[in-house]
Design a protein around this motif. Structure first.
Motif, mmCIF file in Angstrom:
data_model
loop_
_atom_site.group_PDB
_atom_site.id
_atom_site.type_symbol
_atom_site.label_atom_id
_atom_site.label_comp_id
_atom_site.label_asym_id
_atom_site.label_seq_id
_atom_site.Cartn_x
_atom_site.Cartn_y
_atom_site.Cartn_z
ATOM 1 N N ALA A 26 6.859 -3.878 -43.629
ATOM 2 C CA ALA A 26 8.018 -3.272 -42.969
ATOM 3 C C ALA A 26 7.702 -2.936 -41.512
ATOM 4 C CB ALA A 26 8.446 -2.010 -43.716
ATOM 5 N N VAL A 27 6.491 -2.448 -41.260
ATOM 6 C CA VAL A 27 6.096 -2.121 -39.882
ATOM 7 C C VAL A 27 6.048 -3.389 -39.045
ATOM 8 C CG1 VAL A 27 4.214 -1.284 -38.430
ATOM 9 C CG2 VAL A 27 4.880 -0.004 -40.462
ATOM 10 N N GLN A 28 5.429 -4.434 -39.588
ATOM 11 C CA GLN A 28 5.360 -5.678 -38.826
ATOM 12 C C GLN A 28 6.740 -6.261 -38.600
ATOM 13 O OE1 GLN A 28 3.635 -9.261 -40.320
ATOM 14 N NE2 GLN A 28 3.804 -10.146 -38.298
ATOM 15 N N SER A 29 7.597 -6.196 -39.588
ATOM 16 C CA SER A 29 8.968 -6.704 -39.425
ATOM 17 C C SER A 29 9.701 -5.924 -38.338
ATOM 18 C CB SER A 29 9.734 -6.602 -40.745
ATOM 19 O OG SER A 29 9.141 -7.442 -41.712
ATOM 20 N N GLY A 30 9.483 -4.614 -38.295
ATOM 21 C CA GLY A 30 10.089 -3.789 -37.252
ATOM 22 C C GLY A 30 9.583 -4.146 -35.872
ATOM 23 N N ILE A 31 8.289 -4.383 -35.762
ATOM 24 C CA ILE A 31 7.708 -4.761 -34.468
ATOM 25 C C ILE A 31 8.248 -6.110 -34.017
ATOM 26 C CG2 ILE A 31 5.559 -5.438 -33.314
ATOM 27 C CD1 ILE A 31 4.169 -3.245 -35.012
ATOM 28 N N VAL A 32 8.317 -7.066 -34.926
ATOM 29 C CA VAL A 32 8.848 -8.390 -34.585
ATOM 30 C C VAL A 32 10.303 -8.273 -34.147
ATOM 31 C CG1 VAL A 32 9.498 -10.637 -35.552
ATOM 32 C CG2 VAL A 32 7.233 -9.686 -35.999
ATOM 33 N N ALA A 33 11.083 -7.481 -34.866
ATOM 34 C CA ALA A 33 12.488 -7.290 -34.492
ATOM 35 C C ALA A 33 12.596 -6.669 -33.101
ATOM 36 C CB ALA A 33 13.190 -6.417 -35.524
ATOM 37 N N ALA A 34 11.752 -5.677 -32.816
ATOM 38 C CA ALA A 34 11.775 -5.032 -31.496
ATOM 39 C C ALA A 34 11.416 -6.028 -30.398
ATOM 40 C CB ALA A 34 10.825 -3.836 -31.476
ATOM 41 N N VAL A 35 10.421 -6.855 -30.632
ATOM 42 C CA VAL A 35 10.015 -7.852 -29.637
ATOM 43 C C VAL A 35 11.143 -8.846 -29.388
ATOM 44 C CG1 VAL A 35 8.448 -9.803 -29.228
ATOM 45 C CG2 VAL A 35 7.545 -7.619 -30.038
ATOM 46 N N ILE A 36 11.799 -9.273 -30.447
ATOM 47 C CA ILE A 36 12.902 -10.229 -30.300
ATOM 48 C C ILE A 36 14.063 -9.588 -29.532
ATOM 49 C CG2 ILE A 36 14.683 -11.500 -31.585
ATOM 50 C CD1 ILE A 36 12.463 -12.076 -33.686
ATOM 51 N N VAL A 37 14.370 -8.334 -29.819
ATOM 52 C CA VAL A 37 15.444 -7.639 -29.099
ATOM 53 C C VAL A 37 15.100 -7.503 -27.626
ATOM 54 C CG1 VAL A 37 16.611 -5.404 -28.845
ATOM 55 C CG2 VAL A 37 16.386 -6.447 -31.106
ATOM 56 N N VAL A 38 13.865 -7.105 -27.318
ATOM 57 C CA VAL A 38 13.443 -6.979 -25.916
ATOM 58 C C VAL A 38 13.551 -8.330 -25.212
ATOM 59 C CG1 VAL A 38 11.457 -6.537 -24.409
ATOM 60 C CG2 VAL A 38 11.996 -4.955 -26.255
ATOM 61 N N ALA A 39 13.119 -9.396 -25.866
ATOM 62 C CA ALA A 39 13.201 -10.732 -25.267
ATOM 63 C C ALA A 39 14.655 -11.128 -25.030
ATOM 64 C CB ALA A 39 12.508 -11.757 -26.158
ATOM 65 N N ALA A 40 15.527 -10.809 -25.962
ATOM 66 C CA ALA A 40 16.942 -11.153 -25.806
ATOM 67 C C ALA A 40 17.584 -10.357 -24.675
ATOM 68 C CB ALA A 40 17.693 -10.908 -27.123
ATOM 69 N N VAL A 41 17.290 -9.059 -24.605
ATOM 70 C CA VAL A 41 17.846 -8.215 -23.547
ATOM 71 C C VAL A 41 17.356 -8.666 -22.171
ATOM 72 C CG1 VAL A 41 17.810 -5.861 -22.602
ATOM 73 C CG2 VAL A 41 18.236 -6.224 -25.036
ATOM 74 N N ALA A 42 16.102 -9.091 -22.102
ATOM 75 C CA ALA A 42 15.525 -9.535 -20.828
ATOM 76 C C ALA A 42 15.869 -10.992 -20.508
ATOM 77 C CB ALA A 42 14.011 -9.349 -20.857
#
Length: 141
Positions: free
Chosen positions: A3-19
């Motif tokens: 769950a922690v890794q899935s959360g980190i991956v989701a956060a990275v993908i969101v940051v990449a999309a926003v940027a």
């Protein structure tokens, strides 16, 4: 852990999309490059630890195994890390603050762990010493 890794991956993908970053270049190349630097950094730390362990304990006195090979490995691996850091744009496919942010994924936890260990060694020496006992007990079991 999943769950922690899935959360980190989701956060990275969101940051990449926003940027508005290219996911292929930024995420796949960048994370692969950071993983490579992480492995090389781990091997460098292990080489230094091997050298320090045998200097401190004297368990083995063979110069090649305990001094020369670990020192050569640490020097060569350090040179590779320096070259990788100087060429982050090529290795990661990104430059500037994005490259530094990706490298911080490795360096910040390392520095925080070192700082915590030093603080523990100074402020709670018995607790710090007990870490060695815990590790030694696990090896014996």
């Amino acid at each position: 852990a999943s769950a922690v890794q899935s959360g980190i991956v989701a956060a990275v993908i969101v940051v990449a999309a926003v940027a508005h970053l290219d996911p292929i270049v930024t995420l796949f190349a960048g994370i692969g490059g950071i993983g490579t630097i992480g492995v090389i950094l781990s091997q460098t730390i292990a080489s230094v630890a091997i050298f320090a362990f045998f200097r401190r304990t004297g368990v083995d006195r063979r110069p090649w195994h305990t001094m020369i090979a670990p020192a050569l490995a640490a020097a060569a691996l350090t040179a590779i890390i320096v070259a990788a850091l100087r060429n982050l744009d090529v290795l990661l496919g990104v430059s500037g603050s994005v490259g530094l942010a990706l490298v911080s994924v490795l360096l910040v936890p390392l520095l925080l762990g070192l700082a915590y260990g030093w603080r523990l060694r100074i402020s709670a020496p018995q607790r710090y010493a007990s870490l060695d006992q815990v590790l030694t007990a696990k090896e014996s079991a």
